[in-house]
Design a protein around this motif. Structure first.
Motif: not given
Lengths: 337, 337
Positions: A327-331
DNA sequence: CTGAAAGCGCTAACAG
DNA sequence: CTGTTAGCGCTTTCAG
């Protein structure tokens, strides 16, 4: 589109029923006939109409059992939202999700529940312990598809895993730390849960590897084991901060957020700080400039995706195309909450 | 699910045909009967099965016309990928997308193409000029639904807009700049396209507003107008950098990337640098630590979403629930490319 | 204004 | 092993 099952049937000189059997890999078709149908499919570029299929199948019942901590754990309440969303999207089918919540229960009682569950598919987020592995293996050996999510389980015959790329999240944290400590010689502390847990270690490895590659100015002063407990986190960080007077940054790979916040506030200093996930406490810390960044692992998706994957498997017999779905790693900064 | 059109029909004492007419707001139903059906719908909690509807409708033809620059512009090649993805997902319908590419064409010829297009729906990304407004208005007044994407068009009767929240992206850039210039007194330069364009101005406003709220240490030294041209960008930035010896940061709200890169490299210094969007040049600049962050505006989604929205409108008569759909602003570091 | 019937593309149950 | 048939839930004629 024009090319229907019927078109294929006509070209192959068989009936629609037979085409159906071939398409869905059902038994009772002479290999020779199968060939002929496959050739016709190829030639016409046929692909089944999913609306027709869906309609024909919507009388069937589908049940998947979701095993995870439960809504008491904030992170999982978002995951559950994802599961529910998937369920709603599948509202046109007879689709059910049974939950087995593990929060506060003993392993034994959870295992008993899993053993007794009558279901067609399982999605499970649990610790990767031998006893859990054995339990899941029992399920998969009954030909019931299992998908692990959030936290993988090894040697259990699962279809695939849906969750965060922990190593990558560590590397991203490193790039953020580099940007926060632009070029200055600096020492940082890593706050971890327990390095014995493979999951926790992956983040730390990513962080250290990436720093090694491009941020020679940053040194790791300490890696703190906290067991994710308030007291341990608070004391370990407090001690470490007062032990090294020249700490510039803190990477919260894991650990108890409030424990860490307490220690930081008490020190009276501002550190470059990168955390993980999102919670009211973390949001506040971002707003107050105590944390600078947090790395978010789409919990919604972690619930949503496995349901859809299992449904496709049940409905169409389509196995997940990957064994791992990251799944996405979002900052996240304070401007994004 | 149990409650089908038939169930409603039975309860209301009418035929399925009539229920259909009521559900889809078709004419030729006695108000009294309509009431009765609506009551039955309410009572049973009926909602139409989308698979059944889809199946019945898949003989109809749907055409939407997409007006945008074209694949020559890197950003739009990603947008086009989103449109194509949506199209594929709708593969079970007779669904077509006609393109009108505007890149390199005169306004007149584009307008002529739009006027002549025979289509059921339009999605358009074009400049917000009076002549374009008029053209779009002509389309909407023919009851043809129009969605603007990427860049909004005012006073044209569009259904909704799908695109980036520019103001927000400016604010996010500010939070990144604050993190890059932690506490030190610093001057930054803003590189803009043209402030006369409302779109370009929004980013700058967001950036300045946010800095004003929480980063008093950062001063804007210059706002450069570049018209997004290589030469202008290069010279303006070069001059500004050598004019102020103490610049610490650069915000590339817009402008020509290569022009900016050239000027930065020539200066021989490292600046805190935040850019927008993603392209090979920007990726390289991130890897080389020339840029620290870039803010990404999901171009895929900007293509995908309008198609789906228009399809829902055409198929089910469902109007978009919002007049503005903002696409995600995602923060990118070198670890994420 | 309303009902009846046909059919969208597919699967499943039953014959053969 | 294969063909036939009866729907799944909906829209759309065509009668009336």
């Amino acid at each position: 589109m024009k090319i229907s099952q019927q078109a294929v049937a006509d070209l192959a000189g068989v009936s629609r029923g037979t085409v159906d059997r071939v398409i869905n890999n059902k038994p009772n078709v002479k290999p020779e006939t199968r060939e002929r149908v496959l050739a016709a499919v190829e030639k016409l570029g046929y692909s089944p109409n999913s609306n027709g299929r869906a309609l024909a199948l919507c009388k069937k019942q589908f049940t998947v059992t979701a095993v995870c901590p439960g809504p008491e754990v904030p992170f999982f309440s978002d995951v559950l939202a994802g599961i529910e969303a998937a369920k709603n999207e599948l509202g046109d089918f007879n689709f059910y999700v049974d939950y087995i919540f593990t929060y506060g229960k003993t392993s034994e009682s959870v295992i008993a529940e899993i053993d007794n569950a009558s279901t067609q598919a399982v999605m499970i987020a649990a610790e990767d312990t031998p006893i859990i592995q054995k339990t899941v293996k029992k399920v998969t050996s009954r030909k019931i598809p299992v998908i692990t999510f959030n936290s993988d389980i090894s040697k259990c015959g699962r279809l695939c895993f849906v969750g965060q790329n922990l190593y990558k999240s560590g590397r991203i944290a490193a790039s953020l730390m580099q940007n926060l400590l632009r070029g200055e010689k600096a020492k940082v502390i890593i706050v971890a849960g327990s390095q014995r847990f493979q999951a926790h270690k992956a983040r730390i490895d990513g962080f250290i590897d990436a720093l090694g590659e491009y941020a020679a100015n940053i040194r790791i002063a300490d890696v703190l084991e906290t067991n994710d407990e308030y007291e341990k986190t608070y004391h370990a960080l407090s001690d470490s901060l007062s032990g090294h007077s020249d700490i510039k940054g803190i990477y919260l790979a894991s650990g108890h957020i409030n424990g860490a916040l307490e220690a930081i506030l008490e020190s009276g200093k501002k550190y470059a700080a990168v955390a993980n996930d999102l919670s009211p406490a973390i949001e506040k810390a971002l707003k107050d400039d105590i944390f600078d960044f947090t790395i978010y692992q789409n919990p919604f998706e972690q619930g949503y995706k496995p349901v859809m994957l299992l449904f496709d498997y049940l409905l169409k017999g389509i196995k997940p195309s990957q064994t791992i779905y990251y799944t996405d790693n979002t900052i996240i900064t304070k401007e994004m909450i």
